[in-house]
Write a protein that holds these residues in place. Sequence first.
Motif, PDB file in Angstrom:
ATOM      1  N   TYR A  51     -14.086  -0.752  -6.743  1.00 38.25           N
ATOM      2  CA  TYR A  51     -14.368  -1.907  -7.632  1.00 38.25           C
ATOM      3  C   TYR A  51     -15.155  -1.697  -8.735  1.00 38.25           C
ATOM      4  CZ  TYR A  51     -12.689  -5.068  -3.985  1.00 38.25           C
ATOM      5  OH  TYR A  51     -11.879  -5.721  -2.944  1.00 38.25           O
ATOM      6  N   GLY A  52     -15.659  -0.430  -8.815  1.00 41.16           N
ATOM      7  CA  GLY A  52     -16.749  -0.011 -10.097  1.00 41.16           C
ATOM      8  C   GLY A  52     -15.636   0.442 -11.260  1.00 41.16           C
ATOM      9  N   LEU A  53     -14.407   0.742 -10.720  1.00 41.83           N
ATOM     10  CA  LEU A  53     -13.162   1.015 -11.834  1.00 41.83           C
ATOM     11  C   LEU A  53     -12.306  -0.098 -12.272  1.00 41.83           C
ATOM     12  CD1 LEU A  53     -11.902   4.027  -9.922  1.00 41.83           C
ATOM     13  CD2 LEU A  53     -13.425   4.253 -11.682  1.00 41.83           C
ATOM     14  N   VAL A  54     -11.927  -1.169 -11.327  1.00 54.11           N
ATOM     15  CA  VAL A  54     -11.380  -2.340 -11.622  1.00 54.11           C
ATOM     16  C   VAL A  54     -11.538  -3.322 -10.856  1.00 54.11           C
ATOM     17  CG1 VAL A  54      -9.071  -1.270 -12.910  1.00 54.11           C
ATOM     18  CG2 VAL A  54      -9.308  -1.662 -10.238  1.00 54.11           C
ATOM     19  N   ARG A  55     -11.492  -4.695 -11.527  1.00 56.00           N
ATOM     20  CA  ARG A  55     -11.951  -5.705 -10.415  1.00 56.00           C
ATOM     21  C   ARG A  55     -11.167  -6.234  -9.532  1.00 56.00           C
ATOM     22  NH1 ARG A  55     -13.482  -8.321 -16.104  1.00 56.00           N
ATOM     23  NH2 ARG A  55     -12.009 -10.071 -15.663  1.00 56.00           N
ATOM     24  N   HIS A  56      -9.915  -5.712  -9.407  1.00 52.06           N
ATOM     25  CA  HIS A  56      -8.976  -6.039  -8.447  1.00 52.06           C
ATOM     26  C   HIS A  56      -8.183  -4.718  -8.031  1.00 52.06           C
ATOM     27  CE1 HIS A  56      -9.529 -10.403  -9.172  1.00 52.06           C
ATOM     28  NE2 HIS A  56      -9.615 -10.142 -10.544  1.00 52.06           N
ATOM     29  N   PRO A  57      -8.808  -3.966  -7.589  1.00 46.21           N
ATOM     30  CA  PRO A  57      -8.034  -2.681  -6.996  1.00 46.21           C
ATOM     31  C   PRO A  57      -6.905  -2.837  -5.948  1.00 46.21           C
ATOM     32  CG  PRO A  57     -10.318  -2.639  -5.989  1.00 46.21           C
ATOM     33  CD  PRO A  57     -10.051  -4.101  -6.977  1.00 46.21           C
ATOM     34  N   MET A  58      -7.014  -4.004  -5.274  1.00 48.73           N
ATOM     35  CA  MET A  58      -6.000  -4.041  -4.053  1.00 48.73           C
ATOM     36  C   MET A  58      -4.562  -4.290  -4.996  1.00 48.73           C
ATOM     37  SD  MET A  58      -5.234  -6.430  -0.925  1.00 48.73           S
ATOM     38  CE  MET A  58      -7.037  -5.880  -0.209  1.00 48.73           C
ATOM     39  N   TYR A  59      -4.747  -4.855  -6.048  1.00 56.52           N
ATOM     40  CA  TYR A  59      -3.604  -5.145  -6.957  1.00 56.52           C
ATOM     41  C   TYR A  59      -2.941  -4.004  -7.451  1.00 56.52           C
ATOM     42  CZ  TYR A  59      -4.522 -10.087  -6.059  1.00 56.52           C
ATOM     43  OH  TYR A  59      -4.546 -11.284  -5.395  1.00 56.52           O
ATOM     44  N   THR A  60      -4.112  -3.192  -7.884  1.00 59.67           N
ATOM     45  CA  THR A  60      -3.746  -1.734  -8.433  1.00 59.67           C
ATOM     46  C   THR A  60      -2.791  -0.783  -7.535  1.00 59.67           C
ATOM     47  OG1 THR A  60      -5.725  -1.996  -9.736  1.00 59.67           O
ATOM     48  CG2 THR A  60      -4.858   0.023  -9.536  1.00 59.67           C
ATOM     49  N   GLY A  61      -3.143  -0.987  -6.523  1.00 61.99           N
ATOM     50  CA  GLY A  61      -2.598  -0.126  -5.418  1.00 61.99           C
ATOM     51  C   GLY A  61      -1.156  -0.848  -5.266  1.00 61.99           C
ATOM     52  N   ASN A  62      -1.082  -2.238  -5.268  1.00 61.36           N
ATOM     53  CA  ASN A  62       0.249  -2.880  -5.438  1.00 61.36           C
ATOM     54  C   ASN A  62       1.246  -2.150  -6.309  1.00 61.36           C
ATOM     55  OD1 ASN A  62      -0.561  -4.408  -3.128  1.00 61.36           O
ATOM     56  ND2 ASN A  62      -0.946  -6.132  -4.111  1.00 61.36           N
ATOM     57  N   VAL A  63       0.706  -2.199  -7.444  1.00 60.88           N
ATOM     58  CA  VAL A  63       1.455  -1.773  -8.821  1.00 60.88           C
ATOM     59  C   VAL A  63       1.826  -0.450  -8.504  1.00 60.88           C
ATOM     60  CG1 VAL A  63       1.206  -1.146 -11.038  1.00 60.88           C
ATOM     61  CG2 VAL A  63       0.155  -3.167 -10.349  1.00 60.88           C
ATOM     62  N   ILE A  64       1.104   0.495  -7.950  1.00 59.96           N
ATOM     63  CA  ILE A  64       1.307   1.849  -7.592  1.00 59.96           C
ATOM     64  C   ILE A  64       2.629   2.029  -6.636  1.00 59.96           C
ATOM     65  CG2 ILE A  64       0.402   4.222  -6.613  1.00 59.96           C
ATOM     66  CD1 ILE A  64      -2.123   3.571  -7.659  1.00 59.96           C
ATOM     67  N   MET A  65       2.585   1.137  -5.591  1.00 58.41           N
ATOM     68  CA  MET A  65       3.649   1.006  -4.612  1.00 58.41           C
ATOM     69  C   MET A  65       4.788   0.548  -5.337  1.00 58.41           C
ATOM     70  SD  MET A  65       3.540  -0.993  -1.173  1.00 58.41           S
ATOM     71  CE  MET A  65       4.185  -2.499  -2.015  1.00 58.41           C
ATOM     72  N   MET A  66       4.697  -0.525  -6.019  1.00 62.09           N
ATOM     73  CA  MET A  66       5.778  -1.117  -6.553  1.00 62.09           C
ATOM     74  C   MET A  66       6.510  -0.038  -7.359  1.00 62.09           C
ATOM     75  SD  MET A  66       5.821  -4.863  -8.493  1.00 62.09           S
ATOM     76  CE  MET A  66       4.124  -4.383  -9.457  1.00 62.09           C
ATOM     77  N   VAL A  67       5.854   0.703  -8.431  1.00 66.12           N
ATOM     78  CA  VAL A  67       6.642   1.748  -8.888  1.00 66.12           C
ATOM     79  C   VAL A  67       7.110   2.803  -7.926  1.00 66.12           C
ATOM     80  CG1 VAL A  67       6.210   3.680 -10.588  1.00 66.12           C
ATOM     81  CG2 VAL A  67       4.887   1.541 -11.081  1.00 66.12           C
ATOM     82  N   GLY A  68       6.708   2.953  -6.819  1.00 64.27           N
ATOM     83  CA  GLY A  68       7.102   3.935  -5.776  1.00 64.27           C
ATOM     84  C   GLY A  68       8.520   3.666  -5.072  1.00 64.27           C
ATOM     85  N   VAL A  69       8.642   2.222  -4.652  1.00 57.88           N
ATOM     86  CA  VAL A  69       9.598   1.869  -4.154  1.00 57.88           C
ATOM     87  C   VAL A  69      10.879   2.086  -4.658  1.00 57.88           C
ATOM     88  CG1 VAL A  69      10.626  -0.173  -2.824  1.00 57.88           C
ATOM     89  CG2 VAL A  69       8.289   0.000  -2.614  1.00 57.88           C
ATOM     90  N   PRO A  70      11.358   1.715  -5.768  1.00 53.32           N
ATOM     91  CA  PRO A  70      12.537   2.105  -6.158  1.00 53.32           C
ATOM     92  C   PRO A  70      13.143   3.645  -6.295  1.00 53.32           C
ATOM     93  CG  PRO A  70      11.790   0.452  -7.448  1.00 53.32           C
ATOM     94  CD  PRO A  70      10.625   0.927  -6.814  1.00 53.32           C
TER      95      PRO A  70
END
Length: 224
Positions: free
Chosen positions: A152-171
């Motif tokens: 939370y010291g890096l971004v305000r919504h780190p859980m969504y950041t994790g979602n973005v990383i996963m979203m790139v990885g799935v395909p």
Amino acid sequence: MKVGPQAAVSSVIGLAVFVALVFAPAGTFGYWRGWAFIAVFSAFSLLPSIYLALHDPAALRRRMQAGPTAETRPVQKFASAMAFLLLAVMIVTSALDHRFGWSAVPAVVSVLGNVLVATGLGVAMLVVIQNSYAAANVRVEAGQAVVSTGLYGLVRHPMYTGNVIMMVGVPLALGSYWALLLIIPGLALLAVRIVDEETMLHTELDGYDEYTRKVRYRLVPYVW
């Protein structure tokens, strides 16, 4: 039902859904990328859930209250429903890509995709460990305080950041370049969700205004 057994039942149901989404459109069980993806997704979902069940059952219970029916705000209901639909479409499109050979994705790229899936899920669960009030739905609970350390010291919504990383990885994990196009509406949905969520947090969570002045970026450092 206690949270541990409830999580186990949810995991079994989720696994069955994933198997259907991957292998039915692929038209074969001889799809090693599909098996590898399911194994990675299951492991990096189940192991953190076991940890939370043992050490913070309340946090696990919050994580399990997911989906549009768990949301109270209309925008969040829409965004949550569309996010689940988009993930399903991404998986099905990737499996169809494998079936009809639309993309030629090297095995090493699929391995990298699984690393991204594992990283994204790991980030999401680390967020829950660092902030036990982090939930799969948008709400502010009594006694909840702003967390500004760790991720939370890096971004305000780190859980969504994790979602973005996963979203790139799935395909990539499933061997599809075409399904990467679905990241665009996925990012748009996240942006809508974040803007609406911050409207609520500014109003209902003490100290959030000050936190936004300290941590400027919502999703990706130095980008947005």
